[in-house]
Write a protein that holds these residues in place. Structure first.
Motif, short mmCIF file in Angstrom:
data_model
loop_
_atom_site.label_atom_id
_atom_site.label_comp_id
_atom_site.label_asym_id
_atom_site.label_seq_id
_atom_site.Cartn_x
_atom_site.Cartn_y
_atom_site.Cartn_z
N TYR A 2 -36.45 15.70 3.09
CA TYR A 2 -36.42 15.29 1.69
C TYR A 2 -36.97 16.37 0.78
O TYR A 2 -36.44 16.64 -0.30
N SER A 24 -34.37 19.16 0.47
CA SER A 24 -33.15 18.79 -0.25
C SER A 24 -33.41 18.42 -1.70
O SER A 24 -32.54 18.57 -2.57
N ARG A 25 -34.61 17.94 -2.01
CA ARG A 25 -34.90 17.40 -3.33
C ARG A 25 -35.46 18.45 -4.29
O ARG A 25 -35.13 18.45 -5.48
N ARG A 84 -31.47 16.78 6.54
CA ARG A 84 -31.33 17.50 5.27
C ARG A 84 -29.87 17.61 4.86
O ARG A 84 -29.54 17.49 3.67
N MET A 90 -29.04 14.36 3.22
CA MET A 90 -29.76 14.14 1.96
C MET A 90 -29.27 15.08 0.85
O MET A 90 -29.31 14.72 -0.33
N TYR A 108 -31.41 10.15 -8.16
CA TYR A 108 -32.84 10.43 -8.25
C TYR A 108 -33.32 10.36 -9.71
O TYR A 108 -34.39 9.80 -10.01
N PHE A 160 -38.10 8.07 -2.66
CA PHE A 160 -37.81 8.45 -1.27
C PHE A 160 -37.42 7.23 -0.44
O PHE A 160 -36.43 7.26 0.31
N ALA A 203 -33.40 7.88 -0.91
CA ALA A 203 -33.15 8.90 0.11
C ALA A 203 -33.02 8.29 1.50
O ALA A 203 -32.09 8.63 2.25
N SER A 223 -29.51 7.93 3.80
CA SER A 223 -29.52 8.89 4.92
C SER A 223 -29.81 8.20 6.25
O SER A 223 -30.12 8.87 7.23
#
Length: 275
Positions: A93, A96-97, A156, A159, A167, A181, A185, A189
């Motif tokens: 996370y 990827s975030r 990943r 995500m 988001y 999350f 997420a 996922s």
């Protein structure tokens, strides 16, 4: 009969043949578990028990503390599976975030650890765990499985495909980072997280080398090590270890049939849509 129908029949026949081919070792293991010693010696390649017996199961429970080692393996495998899902999902996370300086370099370093064979870290790990007083405990078998480069990579990849607008909408609604999350997420996922959990459960359940090195007490051993200790040097026993291997395979088959099918199919479908 049309060419399309012939092609489909040929494909199904090939798949059936391959499935049977891969199933033969397991079917042989099941058959030998119910064979007498004399039948095994007389016809070792015949998986069909001519005189079915449960003596192999009784002997297995007498030779080793089967249920203690069984539940030890279950506890370790479940702990590794849960930690791997939580730990790898959090790291994935983050990659990827967020965008931060050195992100690509750090991710490359993490992925590069895949090239290091696990056997190379056994001696340093043994020395480290010995200094910490963790030998003959479950910690050396559980904690190292919490983070893995290949698992981070798998989660990943899924995500990263989540739209950033989701988001941003969550943040506008007042969600904290943890809430974002857990609410966005993780559910989107779950196919990759579930696969990671299943793979880590199977790896831990079938692990032989780590329990052999880090555990010394018989009541703390896992079933994979316990089965290997049953052979008598003065009399070779074929059926009892195979019976133990059969019983050891049952939880994995149940897990894959009940839970694994859902995650593997959803993961493949998700990958096909994203592709």
């Amino acid at each position: 009969m049309t060419a399309n129908r012939i092609h489909r029949i040929a494909v199904y026949a090939a798949l059936f043949f391959l499935s049977l081919l891969f199933s033969l070792p397991f079917l042989y293991m099941v058959g030998v578990s119910f064979k007498t010693y004399d039948d095994i010696v007389a016809s070792p390649l015949n998986p069909i028990p001519l005189h079915p017996t449960l003596d192999n199961f009784i002997l297995l429970f007498e030779k080793i503390p089967f249920w203690t080692q069984f539940f030890n393996g279950v506890f370790i495998a479940v702990a590794v599976s849960l930690l791997s899902m939580i730990g790898n999902a959090l790291v994935a996370y983050g990659f990827s975030r967020y965008d931060f300086k050195g992100k690509n370099v750090l991710f490359t370093v993490v992925i590069a650890t895949i090239l290091i064979p696990s056997q190379m870290t056994l001696v340093p790990s043994f020395i480290m765990f010995k200094q910490w007083g963790w030998l003959d405990t479950f910690f050396p078998l559980i904690l190292p499985g919490a983070i893995s480069a290949i698992n981070i990579f798998l989660i990943r990849q899924v995500m990263t495909a989540i739209p950033k607008e989701l988001y941003e909408s969550a943040r506008v609604d007042g969600c904290t980072e943890w809430r974002t999350f857990l609410s966005i997420a993780v559910p989107l996922s779950m196919s990759s997280i579930g696969i990671v959990g299943l793979l880590n459960f199977m790896n831990s359940w079938n692990d032989y080398l780590s329990p052999l090195i880090f555990l010394t007490s018989e009541h703390k051993m896992t079933l994979s090590v316990g089965i290997s200790t049953m052979n008598n040097p003065y009399k070779e026993d074929y059926a009892t270890p195979i019976t133990g291997a059969f019983l050891m395979a049952v939880p994995v088959l149940i897990l894959l049939s009940v839970v694994g099918r859902k995650y593997f199919i959803s993961g493949v479908a998700s990958g096909a849509v994203k592709g």
